[in-house]
Write a protein that holds these residues in place. Structure first.
Motif, PDB file in Angstrom:
ATOM      1  N   SER A 181      -6.330   3.690   3.730  1.00 46.56           N
ATOM      2  CA  SER A 181      -5.597   4.663   3.407  1.00 46.56           C
ATOM      3  C   SER A 181      -6.065   5.799   2.737  1.00 46.56           C
ATOM      4  CB  SER A 181      -4.291   3.867   2.917  1.00 46.56           C
ATOM      5  OG  SER A 181      -3.789   3.044   3.959  1.00 46.56           O
TER       6      SER A 181
ATOM      7  N   THR B 141      -0.151   5.395   5.262  1.00 45.11           N
ATOM      8  CA  THR B 141      -1.054   4.438   5.339  1.00 45.11           C
ATOM      9  C   THR B 141      -1.860   4.506   6.688  1.00 45.11           C
ATOM     10  OG1 THR B 141       0.508   2.894   6.347  1.00 45.11           O
ATOM     11  CG2 THR B 141       0.257   2.898   4.006  1.00 45.11           C
TER      12      THR B 141
ATOM     13  N   ALA C  89       0.863  -1.176  -0.162  1.00 46.36           N
ATOM     14  CA  ALA C  89       0.006   0.222   0.064  1.00 46.36           C
ATOM     15  C   ALA C  89       0.859   1.136   0.155  1.00 46.36           C
ATOM     16  CB  ALA C  89      -0.827  -0.005   1.300  1.00 46.36           C
TER      17      ALA C  89
END
Length: 136
Positions: A115, A35, A30
């Motif tokens: 996120s 995040t 990610a």
């Protein structure tokens, strides 16, 4: 973005190293910015295989930003542990939710969605959609 902050993610596994590795993988995949908060809650408080309500509750509190906490679990008895904690009503933050999703793929999808500012329902849906990811 969800009001009150980002959705937190807790990864509950019977193995501490497995929960930590999946958390690290999800954060790595990610990457590209900040995040959502994610915490591993694996194994027993003594470091063995199993689940610990204390570790799960601590992890949930550590990622709670007021937008809910998505709990993803690895195996059946972890499901029972989290369901029991949710039924008690006082061990987990308000807005905590057990998410029915594959552990690894669901963790990545949940973290990416959280996120990006998705609310708890969007995070849950993204994680659950991971059941449809085909590998062949």
């Amino acid at each position: 973005m969800s009001e009150g902050g980002q959705v937190g993610i807790v990864l509950v596994s019977h193995s501490g190293p497995l929960a930590q590795a999946v958390a690290e993988l999800a954060v790595g995949l990610a990457a590209g910015g900040a995040t959502a908060p994610v915490a591993a809650a694996g194994g027993t408080s003594a470091g063995g295989l199993g689940t610990s309500t204390e570790l799960i509750a601590d992890a949930a509190r550590s990622v709670d930003r007021g937008a809910g906490v998505a709990l993803l679990v690895d195996l059946g008895s972890a499901v029972l542990t989290v369901k029991s904690m949710l039924a008690d009503g006082d061990e987990l933050p308000q807005g905590a939710r057990l998410v029915d999703a594959p552990f690894v793929e669901g963790a990545v999808a949940a973290l990416v969605t959280a996120s990006a500012g998705g609310d708890l329902s969007a995070v849950e849906a993204a994680a659950a959609d991971a059941y449809a990811y085909r590998k062949v």
